[in-house]
Design an enzyme around this catalytic site. Structure first.
Site, PDB file in Angstrom:
ATOM      1  N   GLU A   1       9.958  15.175 -20.563  1.00 49.76           N
ATOM      2  CA  GLU A   1      10.901  14.306 -19.873  1.00 49.76           C
ATOM      3  C   GLU A   1      10.603  12.848 -20.229  1.00 49.76           C
ATOM      4  O   GLU A   1       9.455  12.402 -20.156  1.00 49.76           O
ATOM      5  CB  GLU A   1      10.750  14.498 -18.354  1.00 49.76           C
ATOM      6  CG  GLU A   1      11.919  14.038 -17.554  1.00 49.76           C
ATOM      7  CD  GLU A   1      12.967  15.121 -17.363  1.00 49.76           C
ATOM      8  OE1 GLU A   1      13.966  14.854 -16.687  1.00 49.76           O
ATOM      9  OE2 GLU A   1      12.792  16.239 -17.901  1.00 49.76           O
TER      10      GLU A   1
ATOM     11  N   LYS B   1       8.018  15.212  -8.962  1.00 53.64           N
ATOM     12  CA  LYS B   1       9.084  15.428  -9.937  1.00 53.64           C
ATOM     13  C   LYS B   1       9.454  14.104 -10.604  1.00 53.64           C
ATOM     14  O   LYS B   1       9.694  13.111  -9.927  1.00 53.64           O
ATOM     15  CB  LYS B   1      10.313  16.024  -9.256  1.00 53.64           C
ATOM     16  CG  LYS B   1      11.439  16.363 -10.228  1.00 53.64           C
ATOM     17  CD  LYS B   1      12.604  16.997  -9.488  1.00 53.64           C
ATOM     18  CE  LYS B   1      13.663  17.529 -10.438  1.00 53.64           C
ATOM     19  NZ  LYS B   1      14.300  16.478 -11.249  1.00 53.64           N
TER      20      LYS B   1
ATOM     21  N   GLU C   1       3.281  18.992  -8.574  1.00 52.59           N
ATOM     22  CA  GLU C   1       3.202  17.597  -8.978  1.00 52.59           C
ATOM     23  C   GLU C   1       4.526  16.932  -8.624  1.00 52.59           C
ATOM     24  O   GLU C   1       5.537  17.611  -8.414  1.00 52.59           O
ATOM     25  CB  GLU C   1       2.915  17.462 -10.477  1.00 52.59           C
ATOM     26  CG  GLU C   1       3.992  18.061 -11.362  1.00 52.59           C
ATOM     27  CD  GLU C   1       3.645  17.923 -12.848  1.00 52.59           C
ATOM     28  OE1 GLU C   1       4.543  18.131 -13.670  1.00 52.59           O
ATOM     29  OE2 GLU C   1       2.494  17.617 -13.165  1.00 52.59           O
TER      30      GLU C   1
ATOM     31  N   ASP D   1      -2.403  -7.732 -25.250  1.00 53.10           N
ATOM     32  CA  ASP D   1      -1.107  -7.464 -25.874  1.00 53.10           C
ATOM     33  C   ASP D   1      -0.839  -8.410 -27.034  1.00 53.10           C
ATOM     34  O   ASP D   1      -0.296  -8.002 -28.068  1.00 53.10           O
ATOM     35  CB  ASP D   1       0.015  -7.594 -24.835  1.00 53.10           C
ATOM     36  CG  ASP D   1       0.007  -6.462 -23.823  1.00 53.10           C
ATOM     37  OD1 ASP D   1      -0.664  -5.443 -24.086  1.00 53.10           O
ATOM     38  OD2 ASP D   1       0.673  -6.591 -22.783  1.00 53.10           O
TER      39      ASP D   1
ATOM     40  N   ASP E   1      -0.075  -7.343 -30.825  1.00 51.97           N
ATOM     41  CA  ASP E   1       1.146  -7.816 -31.487  1.00 51.97           C
ATOM     42  C   ASP E   1       0.811  -8.481 -32.819  1.00 51.97           C
ATOM     43  O   ASP E   1       1.558  -8.361 -33.791  1.00 51.97           O
ATOM     44  CB  ASP E   1       1.894  -8.807 -30.591  1.00 51.97           C
ATOM     45  CG  ASP E   1       2.548  -8.126 -29.402  1.00 51.97           C
ATOM     46  OD1 ASP E   1       2.731  -6.890 -29.457  1.00 51.97           O
ATOM     47  OD2 ASP E   1       2.859  -8.820 -28.422  1.00 51.97           O
TER      48      ASP E   1
ATOM     49  N   SER F   1      17.229  24.401 -17.435  1.00 52.45           N
ATOM     50  CA  SER F   1      16.790  23.562 -16.315  1.00 52.45           C
ATOM     51  C   SER F   1      16.261  24.455 -15.204  1.00 52.45           C
ATOM     52  O   SER F   1      16.564  25.646 -15.149  1.00 52.45           O
ATOM     53  CB  SER F   1      17.938  22.691 -15.809  1.00 52.45           C
ATOM     54  OG  SER F   1      19.020  23.503 -15.409  1.00 52.45           O
ATOM     55  N   LEU F   2      15.487  23.880 -14.301  1.00 50.38           N
ATOM     56  CA  LEU F   2      14.883  24.636 -13.212  1.00 50.38           C
ATOM     57  C   LEU F   2      15.784  24.622 -11.984  1.00 50.38           C
ATOM     58  O   LEU F   2      16.462  23.641 -11.703  1.00 50.38           O
ATOM     59  CB  LEU F   2      13.521  24.041 -12.845  1.00 50.38           C
ATOM     60  CG  LEU F   2      12.475  24.027 -13.964  1.00 50.38           C
ATOM     61  CD1 LEU F   2      11.212  23.327 -13.467  1.00 50.38           C
ATOM     62  CD2 LEU F   2      12.152  25.446 -14.414  1.00 50.38           C
TER      63      LEU F   2
ATOM     64  N   ARG G   1      18.613  17.561 -24.374  1.00 50.82           N
ATOM     65  CA  ARG G   1      18.876  18.935 -23.964  1.00 50.82           C
ATOM     66  C   ARG G   1      20.329  19.317 -24.246  1.00 50.82           C
ATOM     67  O   ARG G   1      20.619  20.421 -24.692  1.00 50.82           O
ATOM     68  CB  ARG G   1      18.596  19.111 -22.478  1.00 50.82           C
ATOM     69  CG  ARG G   1      18.983  20.507 -21.975  1.00 50.82           C
ATOM     70  CD  ARG G   1      18.997  20.574 -20.460  1.00 50.82           C
ATOM     71  NE  ARG G   1      17.655  20.571 -19.922  1.00 50.82           N
ATOM     72  CZ  ARG G   1      17.331  20.085 -18.725  1.00 50.82           C
ATOM     73  NH1 ARG G   1      18.253  19.521 -17.985  1.00 50.82           N
ATOM     74  NH2 ARG G   1      16.095  20.140 -18.281  1.00 50.82           N
TER      75      ARG G   1
END
Length: 204
Positions: free
Chosen positions: A191, A121, A119, A38, A42, A87-88, A142
């Site tokens: 997401e 959520k 998978e 890292d 940087d 949305s689901l 959204r």
């Protein structure tokens, strides 16, 4: 960075720095491999920042230095989605799933195979990314499904989101290349979430 570096030398160095940073970013976020410490990464970013500060004309929207915003936004502009971001619905039983399959088949007017994959959520912030000619130009929430808010500046701080799309991807394991035709306009939905590991790091 050399203080007496010329514009031509700076332009060439900036190009190499961006390619290197993108290579390490892609390996970490896509291939789950860390190819560099890292602190070393940087250092590359700092050198790039210094060069772009010396030669502002070399700054481009997809530069890694443009990920971190200068001032926080006081408000967000509204963005109307080209198609609704829906949305689901939840399913709590096999009957719920079968009812969903029936609705899909009725809509499509044909039978669909009873084969699915599952998978875990990930519950976070639903976002839409817009790319034009391979460049990330707009990111939005959204919202109510029809209208969201412009959070482009915020999304640029997430290194897992590419600022520009690659037309060729190299599989380092098999040493093979895959080429893609990047569409003129591409909309990606997904997401945004925070891992427990990152949450612990922030708290620390």
């Amino acid at each position: 960075m050399k203080k007496d570096i010329s514009f031509a030398e700076a332009r060439e160095r900036v190009k190499k720095l961006r390619e290197a940073i993108e290579k390490y970013r892609y390996a970490y976020h896509v291939e789950n491999k860390s190819l560099i410490f890292d602190s070393a990464l940087d250092s590359l970013k700092k050198e790039l920042y210094d060069l772009e500060e010396k030669y502002p004309e070399l700054v481009t929207p997809d530069s890694p230095t443009q990920r971190v915003a200068g001032k926080p936004l006081q408000g967000f502009q509204k963005v109307r989605h080209e198609s609704p971001m829906l949305s689901l619905n939840d399913a709590f039983s096999l009957e719920d799933v079968e009812a969903w399959v029936s609705r899909v088949e009725n809509f499509l007017k044909r039978k669909i195979p009873r084969e699915f994959y599952c998978e875990l959520k990930l519950d976070g912030l639903a976002v839409e990314l817009q790319y034009e000619d391979g460049a990330f130009v707009l990111g939005s929430t959204r919202g109510d499904g029809a209208v969201g808010e412009d959070i482009t500046q915020n999304l640029k701080t997430i290194e897992a989101i590419p600022l520009s799309l690659k037309s060729q991807i190299t599989n380092h394991k098999s040493q093979t290349n895959s080429k893609f035709q990047i569409p003129k306009r591409l909309i990606v939905r997904g997401e945004v979430f925070l891992t427990k590991k990152e949450f612990a790091r922030i708290n620390k």
